[in-house]
Enzyme design. Structure first.
Site, PDB file in Angstrom:
ATOM      1  N   ASP A  63       0.828  -1.203   0.000  1.00  0.00           N
ATOM      2  CA  ASP A  63       0.000   0.000   0.000  1.00  0.00           C
ATOM      3  C   ASP A  63       0.866   1.259   0.000  1.00  0.00           C
ATOM      4  O   ASP A  63       1.747   1.374  -0.853  1.00  0.00           O
ATOM      5  CB  ASP A  63      -0.979  -0.063   1.186  1.00  0.00           C
ATOM      6  CG  ASP A  63      -1.971   1.060   1.119  1.00  0.00           C
ATOM      7  OD1 ASP A  63      -2.766   1.086   0.174  1.00  0.00           O
ATOM      8  OD2 ASP A  63      -1.931   1.947   2.004  1.00  0.00           O
ATOM      9  N   HIS A  91      -7.531  -5.804  -1.208  1.00  0.00           N
ATOM     10  CA  HIS A  91      -6.409  -4.943  -0.848  1.00  0.00           C
ATOM     11  C   HIS A  91      -5.621  -5.547   0.317  1.00  0.00           C
ATOM     12  O   HIS A  91      -4.415  -5.364   0.421  1.00  0.00           O
ATOM     13  CB  HIS A  91      -6.961  -3.568  -0.461  1.00  0.00           C
ATOM     14  CG  HIS A  91      -5.912  -2.619  -0.015  1.00  0.00           C
ATOM     15  ND1 HIS A  91      -5.048  -2.015  -0.889  1.00  0.00           N
ATOM     16  CD2 HIS A  91      -5.583  -2.184   1.219  1.00  0.00           C
ATOM     17  CE1 HIS A  91      -4.224  -1.236  -0.207  1.00  0.00           C
ATOM     18  NE2 HIS A  91      -4.529  -1.315   1.076  1.00  0.00           N
TER      19      HIS A  91
HETATM   20  O1  LIG Z   1      -4.960   4.938  -0.142  1.00  0.00           O
HETATM   21  C1  LIG Z   1      -4.400   3.867   0.009  1.00  0.00           C
HETATM   22  N1  LIG Z   1      -4.843   2.888   0.861  1.00  0.00           N
HETATM   23  C2  LIG Z   1      -6.011   3.127   1.687  1.00  0.00           C
HETATM   24  C3  LIG Z   1      -7.219   2.435   1.108  1.00  0.00           C
HETATM   25  C4  LIG Z   1      -7.045   0.940   1.384  1.00  0.00           C
HETATM   26  C5  LIG Z   1      -8.220   0.175   0.869  1.00  0.00           C
HETATM   27  C6  LIG Z   1      -8.364  -0.085  -0.498  1.00  0.00           C
HETATM   28  C7  LIG Z   1      -9.428  -0.836  -0.965  1.00  0.00           C
HETATM   29  C8  LIG Z   1     -10.379  -1.320  -0.071  1.00  0.00           C
HETATM   30  C9  LIG Z   1     -10.237  -1.080   1.295  1.00  0.00           C
HETATM   31  C10 LIG Z   1      -9.172  -0.336   1.778  1.00  0.00           C
HETATM   32  N2  LIG Z   1      -3.276   3.548  -0.690  1.00  0.00           N
HETATM   33  C11 LIG Z   1      -2.586   4.497  -1.534  1.00  0.00           C
HETATM   34  C12 LIG Z   1      -1.148   4.033  -1.619  1.00  0.00           C
HETATM   35  C13 LIG Z   1      -0.323   4.993  -2.462  1.00  0.00           C
HETATM   36  C14 LIG Z   1      -0.931   5.134  -3.830  1.00  0.00           C
HETATM   37  O2  LIG Z   1      -0.253   6.142  -4.520  1.00  0.00           O
HETATM   38  C15 LIG Z   1       0.407   5.666  -5.713  1.00  0.00           C
HETATM   39  C16 LIG Z   1       1.343   6.758  -6.043  1.00  0.00           C
HETATM   40  C17 LIG Z   1       2.637   6.685  -5.610  1.00  0.00           C
HETATM   41  F1  LIG Z   1       2.997   5.586  -4.986  1.00  0.00           F
HETATM   42  C18 LIG Z   1       3.539   7.717  -5.875  1.00  0.00           C
HETATM   43  C19 LIG Z   1       3.104   8.816  -6.601  1.00  0.00           C
HETATM   44  C20 LIG Z   1       1.799   8.897  -7.069  1.00  0.00           C
HETATM   45  C21 LIG Z   1       0.921   7.852  -6.772  1.00  0.00           C
HETATM   46  F2  LIG Z   1      -0.347   7.890  -7.153  1.00  0.00           F
HETATM   47  C22 LIG Z   1      -2.382   5.547  -3.784  1.00  0.00           C
HETATM   48  C23 LIG Z   1      -3.189   4.563  -2.928  1.00  0.00           C
END
Ligand SMILES: O=C(NCCCc1ccccc1)N[C@H]1CC[C@H](OCc2c(F)cccc2F)CC1
Length: 334
Positions: free
Chosen positions: A116, A311
């Site tokens: 994540d 996830h």
């Molecule tokens: O938000 C996140 N997790 C919480 C939600 C968990 C969940 C998902 C589905 C169901 C239940 C719970 N994770 C982030 C992790 C970083 C990601 O960014 C990617 C990235 C880079 F790495 C660097 C530069 C730009 C860029 F976009 C964007 C999602």
């Protein structure tokens, strides 16, 4: 065995703290029998703690690895500075490099793994500290190439792009930490984020909406967390003063900082030379496997695997994730 997982407060690991670049980091330390073959550092995401790697830690120790699993900045026993700068991917990478060098010295190397937001960290850390990283893997998070132009997420989503990141507009705003305070709300929050549903089967979190706060108090327990595990998460987050989620949510407020720090990286094509592994989760609604479709050109030695999980693949598909990591270490890293 791979089905074995750490329990809250498990005595198979030591619980240590270290002063790292002015912050107190708390981490679990697992030592193998005899001389460690290598040191592996595991980086969790949101909303998690080092305990999120509970299905991997016993297995990795059994491979002969020293395992270092920090609570990341803002989480658990680690400091949660109020300002945003310390949460940038480069700043957190510099913290982890200092923590790693406590174990492997100035010229040693580590294997680095992330899930994540931890996956975002592990794809940037080797770009800042290439000599330190012997091998790097991410579970769920694809490699996000450094960009030469900044596009605010709100504008991107308004174009119908990256709508699976829409919840992040809520997370970077004030309402989530305002609505989730105190142990009972934290308990509902983890139940929600770990896939809990209402009695008529409705989720209270959707990546294209965010958290539906009015549904939080009618969720049934998540099948992904035991009662003890849930209470451990609640206790760890409740240890920080309200708003307990301010630190964890600061990770969502770093987009402009990350873009600025990425600038020098964006000037030349980025290629990671060290052995790399991506394990995608087929049912991850925030980070679907197809987000990794253009990754290969940034890697010299990339292995891609996928698991049939949400996830929360680390626990939901623990044995399969462990098999992929172990196979990759034995065939590509060693
Ligand atoms: O938000 C996140 N997790 C919480 C939600 C968990 C969940 C998902 C589905 C169901 C239940 C719970 N994770 C982030 C992790 C970083 C990601 O960014 C990617 C990235 C880079 F790495 C660097 C530069 C730009 C860029 F976009 C964007 C999602």
């Amino acid at each position: 065995s791979a089905a074995d997982k750490l329990t809250p407060g498990d005595t198979r690991v030591k619980y240590e703290t270290a002063q790292i670049r002015g912050k107190t980091y708390s981490y679990m330390l697992g030592e193998p029998e005899g001389q460690p073959k290598d040191t592996i550092v595991l980086v969790h995401g949101f909303p998690d703690i080092g305990f999120g790697w509970r299905c991997q830690i016993p297995y990795l120790i059994s491979l002969g690895l020293r395992v270092v699993v920090p609570d990341m900045l803002g989480y658990g026993g680690t400091d949660a500075p109020a300002e945003i700068e310390p949460y940038s991917l480069k700043s957190v990478s510099d913290d982890l490099a200092e923590l790693a060098r406590k174990f492997v010295g100035e010229d040693g190397q580590i294997i680095l793994g992330g899930h994540d937001w931890g996956g975002a960290v592990v794809w940037r850390l080797p770009l800042w500290h290439p000599k330190l990283i012997k091998g790097v893997f991410s579970v769920c998070t694809p490699f996000p190439p450094p960009r030469s132009e900044y596009h605010d997420l709100k504008d991107v989503i308004a174009l119908g792009i990256l709508t699976n990141f829409k919840y992040q507009l809520q997370f970077r705003g004030p309402e989530t930490e305002a609505n989730i305070q105190g142990e009972e709300k934290l308990r509902q929050f983890f139940t929600c984020m770990f896939g809990g549903r209402t009695s008529d089967g409705e989720p209270a979190f959707d990546v294209s909406k965010g958290i539906l706060f009015d549904k939080l108090d009618s969720l049934k327990p998540s099948p992904l967390l035991s009662k003890e595990e849930l209470e451990y998460y609640v206790k760890k987050y409740a240890a920080h003063p309200a708003p307990e989620l301010h630190g964890p949510l600061n990770w969502y407020r770093t987009a402009k900082l990350n873009f600025e720090e990425d600038r020098p990286l964006a000037e030349t094509p980025t290629v990671l030379e060290m052995p790399s592994l991506l394990v995608t989760a087929e049912k991850d609604t925030a980070l679907p496997p197809e987000m990794a479709r253009n990754m290969d050109k940034h890697f010299k030695d990339l292995t891609k695997k996928s698991v049939n999980a949400s996830h929360w693949a680390l626990t939901q598909a623990g044995p399969q994730v462990n098999e992929y990591i172990g196979e990759w270490i034995k065939s590509s890293v060693w």
